[in-house]
Design a protein around this motif. Structure first.
Motif, short mmCIF file in Angstrom:
data_model
loop_
_atom_site.label_atom_id
_atom_site.label_comp_id
_atom_site.label_asym_id
_atom_site.label_seq_id
_atom_site.Cartn_x
_atom_site.Cartn_y
_atom_site.Cartn_z
N LYS A 199 51.24 11.13 142.52
CA LYS A 199 50.58 10.17 143.40
C LYS A 199 49.98 9.01 142.58
CE LYS A 199 48.64 9.63 147.65
NZ LYS A 199 49.37 9.63 148.91
N THR A 200 49.22 9.37 141.54
CA THR A 200 48.56 8.34 140.74
C THR A 200 49.37 7.94 139.51
OG1 THR A 200 47.42 9.96 139.37
CG2 THR A 200 46.29 9.27 141.40
N GLY A 201 50.32 8.82 139.13
CA GLY A 201 51.11 8.55 137.92
C GLY A 201 50.47 9.13 136.67
N ASP A 202 49.25 9.67 136.78
CA ASP A 202 48.60 10.27 135.60
C ASP A 202 49.45 11.41 135.04
OD1 ASP A 202 46.44 8.66 135.73
OD2 ASP A 202 45.12 10.09 136.75
N GLY A 203 49.67 11.39 133.76
CA GLY A 203 50.38 12.48 133.10
C GLY A 203 51.90 12.37 133.17
N LEU A 204 52.41 11.44 133.97
CA LEU A 204 53.87 11.31 134.06
C LEU A 204 54.48 10.94 132.71
CD1 LEU A 204 54.83 9.52 137.41
CD2 LEU A 204 55.61 11.75 136.60
N ASP A 205 53.73 10.14 131.94
CA ASP A 205 54.23 9.75 130.61
C ASP A 205 54.40 10.98 129.71
OD1 ASP A 205 51.47 10.08 130.71
OD2 ASP A 205 51.08 8.73 129.04
N VAL A 206 53.52 11.96 129.87
CA VAL A 206 53.62 13.18 129.05
C VAL A 206 54.88 13.96 129.43
CG1 VAL A 206 52.43 15.30 128.34
CG2 VAL A 206 51.10 13.27 128.96
N TRP A 207 55.13 14.05 130.73
CA TRP A 207 56.33 14.71 131.22
C TRP A 207 57.59 13.99 130.73
CZ3 TRP A 207 59.52 18.16 133.02
CH2 TRP A 207 60.63 17.79 133.78
N LEU A 208 57.60 12.66 130.87
CA LEU A 208 58.78 11.89 130.46
C LEU A 208 59.01 12.00 128.95
CD1 LEU A 208 58.28 8.78 132.75
CD2 LEU A 208 60.11 10.48 132.95
N ALA A 209 57.92 12.07 128.20
CA ALA A 209 58.04 12.20 126.74
C ALA A 209 58.63 13.57 126.39
CB ALA A 209 56.68 12.02 126.08
N TRP A 210 58.18 14.60 127.12
CA TRP A 210 58.72 15.95 126.89
C TRP A 210 60.22 15.96 127.16
CZ3 TRP A 210 61.49 19.46 129.76
CH2 TRP A 210 61.61 20.74 129.21
N LEU A 211 60.60 15.33 128.29
CA LEU A 211 62.00 15.26 128.70
C LEU A 211 62.83 14.53 127.64
CD1 LEU A 211 63.77 16.03 131.13
CD2 LEU A 211 63.17 13.85 132.19
N GLU A 212 62.28 13.41 127.15
CA GLU A 212 63.00 12.63 126.13
C GLU A 212 63.18 13.43 124.84
OE1 GLU A 212 64.87 9.78 126.14
OE2 GLU A 212 64.52 10.25 128.24
N ARG A 213 62.13 14.20 124.48
CA ARG A 213 62.25 15.03 123.27
C ARG A 213 63.39 16.03 123.41
NH1 ARG A 213 56.76 15.22 123.25
NH2 ARG A 213 56.65 17.36 124.06
N ARG A 214 63.49 16.66 124.57
CA ARG A 214 64.57 17.62 124.79
C ARG A 214 65.93 16.91 124.79
NH1 ARG A 214 62.78 23.11 125.62
NH2 ARG A 214 65.00 23.48 125.75
#
Lengths: 227, 114
Positions: A199-214
């Motif tokens: 909803k707010t976008g908080d923490g989405l960057d952490v998720w996307l970074a995890w995804l990119e690492r994989r």
């Protein structure tokens, strides 16, 4: 005369065989396959929508989404322009290897580098069925309560990551977030934990970074294979 | 919830194994179920009762052995059993352990009458 004949076979060995073949194909074609699992309504589709929204249009991403009925999720996800297939299971409470294999007949796997599978909303049964994925990801929303990792330990044990969703609702629920995380770590000490709000976008960057690492680790293997 | 599917798979594999011995009748199937397998023994037994009814004769028995969670401490390498939620290492009290077993769903043996 009665005789006991040793068998020692996995009960789901047929699913395990198919999942093994899928895993081999994913690895050979350098496709990262992720299996998203949660109870109904924890926000799997919403997280996928936000994820797709952040991708470039030329990303080689495809999605499979499972539900007992309706094509609603596939319609929601198709808006972003990536290939999507809905798997309608009828009354089956989980996706299995055969369903994935059948769905993939329609796609050229070599044209993909990320396959996101949204499992049927259910914290129990999907944990028993290997889909050949590189990792399972369990989502748990803050409205579901901190004790779910203890009540449904299987899926938390088998998931690489727990994504805590809807953290924007924290002020309105009596959840003890630290307790929730401690419970997950009790059943699976090495589990990674990401907290976010679509909803707010908080923490989405952490998720996307995890995804990119994989994804990077798959790309590195591809580069090694080519050189 | 998926115990009916599991029970029918146990029955199917059990019948195939029994059929390897010509003329043999399936008496029982033994399975090992880990506490983390996500399979409920009572629901499985209920599904088995329904599915295993033959058109004539006696239904085969389902023997279930529930297997505990098996862990290895990442600090001192001690291997230990625990309940499904895991426990601290009994030797060094570390919380950091790795899962070795307890999620299996294994058809151990079939019993046949020849």
């Amino acid at each position: 005369m009665t005789t006991v004949v040793p068998v020692e076979k996995k009960v789901l060995h047929e699913n395990q065989r198919i999942a093994g073949e899928l895993r081999k194909r994913f690895e050979e074609q350098h496709v990262l396959c992720l299996n998203l699992i949660s109870a109904p309504g924890s926000g799997k589709t919403t997280l996928l929508e936000k994820t797709l929204n952040c991708f470039q249009k030329n990303e080689k991403v495809a999605l499979l989404t499972g539900d007992l009925q309706t094509e609603n999720d596939a319609r929601r996800l198709a808006v972003y322009g990536f290939p999507v297939q809905q798997i309608v299971t009828g009354s089956v409470c989980h996706l299995d290897g055969k369903m994935i294999e059948r769905a993939l007949e329609k796609w050229e796997l070599a044209a993909l580098d990320l396959l996101l599978i949204e499992n049927v909303g259910n914290l129990v049964c999907p944990s028993s069925y290997d889909l050949g994925e590189a990792a399972k990801i369990v989502l748990l929303s803050v409205t579901e309560g901190e004790d779910k990792p203890l009540k449904y330990p299987s899926i938390f044990v088998k998931s690489d990551v727990m994504v805590i969703t809807k953290i924007d609702l924290l002020p309105y629920v009596s959840l003890n977030l630290e307790r929730m995380k401690a419970n997950a770590r009790q059943v699976h000490p090495g589990i990674e934990i990401i907290e976010l709000s679509c909803k707010t976008g908080d923490g989405l960057d952490v998720w996307l970074a995890w995804l990119e690492r994989r994804r990077d680790s798959v790309r590195e293997r591809l580069l090694c294979a080519r050189s | 919830m998926h115990e009916v599917g599991i029970a029918s798979e146990i029955l199917r594999v059990g019948q195939i194994e029994a059929a390897r011995r010509p003329g043999a009748r399936l008496i029982a199937v033994s399975v090992r179920i880990g506490v983390l397998a996500g399979v409920d023994s009572d629901a499985l037994r209920f599904a088995w009762e329904v599915l295993s009814q033959p058109t004539e004769g006696v239904a085969p028995r389902l023997d279930i052995e529930v297997v505990p969670r098996r862990n290895r401490c990442e600090v001192c390498s001690m291997e230990f059993f625990s309940d499904m939620l895991g426990e601290d290492c009994p030797a060094c009290s570390s919380r950091n352990s790795r899962l070795l077993g307890g999620d299996e769903l294994q058809l151990a043996s079939v019993e046949v009458e020849e």
